[in-house]
Design a protein around this motif. Structure first.
Motif, PDB file in Angstrom:
ATOM      1  N   SER A 306       0.837  -1.204   0.000  1.00 24.37           N
ATOM      2  CA  SER A 306       0.000   0.000   0.000  1.00 24.37           C
ATOM      3  C   SER A 306       0.871   1.252   0.000  1.00 24.37           C
ATOM      4  O   SER A 306       0.358   2.351  -0.042  1.00 24.37           O
ATOM      5  CB  SER A 306      -0.959  -0.001   1.193  1.00 24.37           C
ATOM      6  N   GLN A 307       2.199   1.075   0.052  1.00 22.60           N
ATOM      7  CA  GLN A 307       3.057   2.249  -0.009  1.00 22.60           C
ATOM      8  C   GLN A 307       4.210   2.080  -1.011  1.00 22.60           C
ATOM      9  O   GLN A 307       4.279   2.786  -2.003  1.00 22.60           O
ATOM     10  CB  GLN A 307       3.606   2.580   1.382  1.00 22.60           C
ATOM     11  N   ILE A 308       5.132   1.145  -0.767  1.00 26.49           N
ATOM     12  CA  ILE A 308       6.333   1.054  -1.605  1.00 26.49           C
ATOM     13  C   ILE A 308       5.998   0.753  -3.077  1.00 26.49           C
ATOM     14  O   ILE A 308       6.452   1.459  -3.975  1.00 26.49           O
ATOM     15  CB  ILE A 308       7.299  -0.032  -1.078  1.00 26.49           C
ATOM     16  N   TRP A 309       5.198  -0.278  -3.327  1.00 31.07           N
ATOM     17  CA  TRP A 309       4.907  -0.660  -4.716  1.00 31.07           C
ATOM     18  C   TRP A 309       4.076   0.411  -5.439  1.00 31.07           C
ATOM     19  O   TRP A 309       4.452   0.837  -6.530  1.00 31.07           O
ATOM     20  CB  TRP A 309       4.279  -2.060  -4.758  1.00 31.07           C
ATOM     21  N   PRO A 310       2.970   0.899  -4.830  1.00 32.77           N
ATOM     22  CA  PRO A 310       2.264   1.995  -5.521  1.00 32.77           C
ATOM     23  C   PRO A 310       3.164   3.216  -5.735  1.00 32.77           C
ATOM     24  O   PRO A 310       3.076   3.852  -6.785  1.00 32.77           O
ATOM     25  CB  PRO A 310       1.105   2.336  -4.575  1.00 32.77           C
ATOM     26  N   ALA A 311       4.045   3.527  -4.771  1.00 34.50           N
ATOM     27  CA  ALA A 311       4.948   4.689  -4.933  1.00 34.50           C
ATOM     28  C   ALA A 311       5.874   4.467  -6.124  1.00 34.50           C
ATOM     29  O   ALA A 311       6.133   5.384  -6.913  1.00 34.50           O
ATOM     30  CB  ALA A 311       5.756   4.913  -3.655  1.00 34.50           C
ATOM     31  N   GLU A 312       6.383   3.237  -6.272  1.00 33.87           N
ATOM     32  CA  GLU A 312       7.257   2.942  -7.419  1.00 33.87           C
ATOM     33  C   GLU A 312       6.478   3.122  -8.730  1.00 33.87           C
ATOM     34  O   GLU A 312       7.006   3.648  -9.709  1.00 33.87           O
ATOM     35  CB  GLU A 312       7.812   1.504  -7.325  1.00 33.87           C
ATOM     36  N   MET A 313       5.209   2.693  -8.742  1.00 34.42           N
ATOM     37  CA  MET A 313       4.408   2.828  -9.964  1.00 34.42           C
ATOM     38  C   MET A 313       4.105   4.300 -10.260  1.00 34.42           C
ATOM     39  O   MET A 313       4.180   4.737 -11.415  1.00 34.42           O
ATOM     40  CB  MET A 313       3.117   2.012  -9.849  1.00 34.42           C
ATOM     41  N   ILE A 314       3.782   5.080  -9.222  1.00 35.64           N
ATOM     42  CA  ILE A 314       3.506   6.514  -9.416  1.00 35.64           C
ATOM     43  C   ILE A 314       4.763   7.201  -9.961  1.00 35.64           C
ATOM     44  O   ILE A 314       4.695   8.020 -10.890  1.00 35.64           O
ATOM     45  CB  ILE A 314       3.050   7.162  -8.078  1.00 35.64           C
ATOM     46  N   ALA A 315       5.925   6.848  -9.409  1.00 33.67           N
ATOM     47  CA  ALA A 315       7.188   7.455  -9.870  1.00 33.67           C
ATOM     48  C   ALA A 315       7.472   7.052 -11.320  1.00 33.67           C
ATOM     49  O   ALA A 315       7.891   7.876 -12.142  1.00 33.67           O
ATOM     50  CB  ALA A 315       8.334   7.019  -8.958  1.00 33.67           C
ATOM     51  N   HIS A 316       7.230   5.783 -11.652  1.00 34.15           N
ATOM     52  CA  HIS A 316       7.409   5.299 -13.031  1.00 34.15           C
ATOM     53  C   HIS A 316       6.462   6.044 -13.988  1.00 34.15           C
ATOM     54  O   HIS A 316       6.833   6.394 -15.111  1.00 34.15           O
ATOM     55  CB  HIS A 316       7.135   3.791 -13.095  1.00 34.15           C
ATOM     56  N   ASN A 317       5.231   6.321 -13.509  1.00 37.44           N
ATOM     57  CA  ASN A 317       4.234   6.992 -14.347  1.00 37.44           C
ATOM     58  C   ASN A 317       4.475   8.502 -14.434  1.00 37.44           C
ATOM     59  O   ASN A 317       3.765   9.187 -15.168  1.00 37.44           O
ATOM     60  CB  ASN A 317       2.822   6.763 -13.781  1.00 37.44           C
ATOM     61  N   GLY A 318       5.448   9.006 -13.656  1.00 37.76           N
ATOM     62  CA  GLY A 318       5.696  10.454 -13.632  1.00 37.76           C
ATOM     63  C   GLY A 318       4.537  11.218 -13.016  1.00 37.76           C
ATOM     64  O   GLY A 318       4.234  12.344 -13.404  1.00 37.76           O
ATOM     65  N   ALA A 319       3.875  10.606 -12.023  1.00 36.22           N
ATOM     66  CA  ALA A 319       2.652  11.195 -11.480  1.00 36.22           C
ATOM     67  C   ALA A 319       2.792  11.700 -10.039  1.00 36.22           C
ATOM     68  O   ALA A 319       1.806  11.902  -9.342  1.00 36.22           O
ATOM     69  CB  ALA A 319       1.514  10.179 -11.570  1.00 36.22           C
ATOM     70  N   GLY A 320       4.039  11.931  -9.579  1.00 36.62           N
ATOM     71  CA  GLY A 320       4.246  12.488  -8.237  1.00 36.62           C
ATOM     72  C   GLY A 320       4.402  14.004  -8.308  1.00 36.62           C
ATOM     73  O   GLY A 320       4.149  14.619  -9.351  1.00 36.62           O
ATOM     74  N   ALA A 321       4.849  14.597  -7.179  1.00 33.99           N
ATOM     75  CA  ALA A 321       4.947  16.062  -7.073  1.00 33.99           C
ATOM     76  C   ALA A 321       5.915  16.656  -8.088  1.00 33.99           C
ATOM     77  O   ALA A 321       5.809  17.821  -8.447  1.00 33.99           O
ATOM     78  CB  ALA A 321       5.375  16.432  -5.655  1.00 33.99           C
ATOM     79  N   ARG A 322       6.893  15.891  -8.539  1.00 30.02           N
ATOM     80  CA  ARG A 322       7.860  16.418  -9.496  1.00 30.02           C
ATOM     81  C   ARG A 322       7.460  16.198 -10.951  1.00 30.02           C
ATOM     82  O   ARG A 322       8.215  16.545 -11.850  1.00 30.02           O
ATOM     83  CB  ARG A 322       9.218  15.744  -9.308  1.00 30.02           C
ATOM     84  N   GLY A 323       6.319  15.568 -11.180  1.00 28.11           N
ATOM     85  CA  GLY A 323       5.905  15.274 -12.548  1.00 28.11           C
ATOM     86  C   GLY A 323       6.815  14.238 -13.178  1.00 28.11           C
ATOM     87  O   GLY A 323       7.409  13.426 -12.465  1.00 28.11           O
ATOM     88  N   GLY A 324       6.962  14.264 -14.487  1.00 23.87           N
ATOM     89  CA  GLY A 324       7.829  13.299 -15.173  1.00 23.87           C
ATOM     90  C   GLY A 324       7.119  12.669 -16.358  1.00 23.87           C
ATOM     91  O   GLY A 324       5.978  13.018 -16.668  1.00 23.87           O
ATOM     92  N   GLU A 325       7.829  11.747 -16.989  1.00 24.06           N
ATOM     93  CA  GLU A 325       7.309  11.057 -18.179  1.00 24.06           C
ATOM     94  C   GLU A 325       6.787   9.677 -17.771  1.00 24.06           C
ATOM     95  O   GLU A 325       7.310   9.078 -16.838  1.00 24.06           O
ATOM     96  CB  GLU A 325       8.446  10.792 -19.175  1.00 24.06           C
ATOM     97  N   VAL A 326       5.821   9.162 -18.517  1.00 21.95           N
ATOM     98  CA  VAL A 326       5.384   7.781 -18.296  1.00 21.95           C
ATOM     99  C   VAL A 326       6.513   6.857 -18.757  1.00 21.95           C
ATOM    100  O   VAL A 326       7.056   7.038 -19.851  1.00 21.95           O
ATOM    101  CB  VAL A 326       4.084   7.464 -19.074  1.00 21.95           C
ATOM    102  N   GLY A 327       6.911   5.905 -17.919  1.00 17.03           N
ATOM    103  CA  GLY A 327       8.042   5.023 -18.217  1.00 17.03           C
ATOM    104  C   GLY A 327       7.713   3.951 -19.252  1.00 17.03           C
ATOM    105  O   GLY A 327       6.614   3.946 -19.825  1.00 17.03           O
TER     106      GLY A 327
END
Ligand SMILES: [Zn+2]
Length: 343
Positions: A306-327
């Motif tokens: 409920s934290q580490i894996w979803p966080a990794e997916m959000i980061a991969h998707n570029g969907a956190g506070a820093r934005g980014g590209e979909v991986g």
């Protein structure tokens, strides 16, 4: 018909598994898959053995064999037990396959490129004779607060205080009895605070769905309140190399098991698709927002799901506070439900 991903927790390969595993989530996840198939859904049920990390190294050292040999032996025992039980996985694999290594390294690169994997200097204990990291729980010494002689590097079981291994008086390795050496070391941390708002938004939506057990959602929301960057690499020679120049060549810097094991759900789906003859088939269970995904585990592993894996997916998707590209794996869909049958 809906695509249903049944992601079953990966048994750790440091020994045969016990009845608690089977009763806790093995049977419930299997019953769930069988029901969903009978109801006409397209179920993908995957899992495998989790084979990296310190306990496997320590166990192998004790027996005088390699980590790989210990993991091979326990993988066979676990696979054999699960086959005899008749559980209906579409694929039961391992975290030591070339496919898993490549998927994990691509995930790391995407998370790093999007700015969610930050390098920091930390203090770590190493064993002077092997040069390997000594995790806090493998260090024992006298508690600086209550004087209890068998306090661990992470906490004192006598007074209950959380400790830092550097604070122990007369610290000793529980593995070898040596006095650990404390060193400064560089590591990669998953920047969880930069992913916290997105995690919170997802958890609130899941709470509103009414699907999750109230205790699981409460626990997950609570751990978000004190969220800190979490180390995702270790000074260890058993694990997946860090795919960056200057890091991949270092034999004792590896991605830690916390980062790689949860990616097994994705890598196993990709391996299943390749074996099925349609290498892109996994995307129906990962990129389609209509897909339902259920993660079955024991309560000790809720944080990872409920934290580490979803966080990794959000980061991969570029969907956190820093934005980014979909991986490279496309927009990965977060868990529909994290199911812990022990609450
Ligand atoms: Zn104490």
């Amino acid at each position: 018909m809906t695509h249903v991903l049944n992601a079953v927790a990966w048994p750790y390969a440091n020994g045969p598994r016990h009845l608690g595993h089977v009763a806790g989530f093995g049977v419930p996840s299997d019953v769930f898959s069988r029901y969903m198939r009978m109801a006409g859904h397209d179920v993908l049920m995957i899992s495998g053995t989790d084979e990296h990390g310190t306990p496997i190294l320590v166990g192998a050292d004790k027996e005088g064999i390699t980590a790989r040999e210990l993991a091979d032996r326990n993988n066979r025992l676990i696979v054999d037990d699960l086959a005899k039980l008749g559980v209906s996985y579409d694929l039961f694999t391992r975290t030591t396959t070339a496919n898993h290594y490549s998927v994990v390294q691509d995930m790391f690169t995407a998370v790093h490129d999007n700015g969610y994997m930050v390098e920091k200097t930390t203090h770590g204990a190493i064993s002077p004779s092997t040069g390997r990291t000594l995790p806090d729980r493998y260090i024992e010494g006298t508690c600086p607060i209550c004087g209890y002689a068998e306090a661990r590097g992470d906490q004192c079981d006598n007074c209950g205080n959380q400790l830092d291994a550097t604070e122990l008086i007369n610290p000793k390795s529980k593995v070898s009895g040596e006095t650990p050496k404390f060193i400064e070391t560089q590591h990669f941390f998953l920047d969880l605070p930069a992913l916290a708002d997105s995690l919170n938004e997802w958890l609130n939506a899941r709470e509103a769905s009414g699907l999750w057990r109230p205790n699981v959602i409460k626990f997950s929301q609570n751990i978000l309140k004190d969220i800190r960057p979490r180390a995702m690499s270790r000074d260890i020679d058993w694990g997946i190399p860090i795919p960056l120049d200057g890091w991949r060549e270092q034999p004792t810097k590896r991605l830690y098991v916390w980062f790689d094991a949860v990616i097994g759900y994705l890598s196993a789906s990709i391996e299943w698709a390749r074996r099925s003859g349609d290498a892109e088939a996994w995307r129906a269970w990962w990129n389609d927002p209509e897909t339902l995904s259920y993660y079955f585990m024991g309560k000790d592993n809720i944080t990872f799901h409920s934290q580490i894996w979803p966080a990794e997916m959000i980061a991969h998707n570029g969907a956190g506070a820093r934005g980014g590209e979909v991986g490279p794996f496309g927009e990965l869909q977060l868990p529909t439900e994290v199911v812990s049958s022990e609450f």
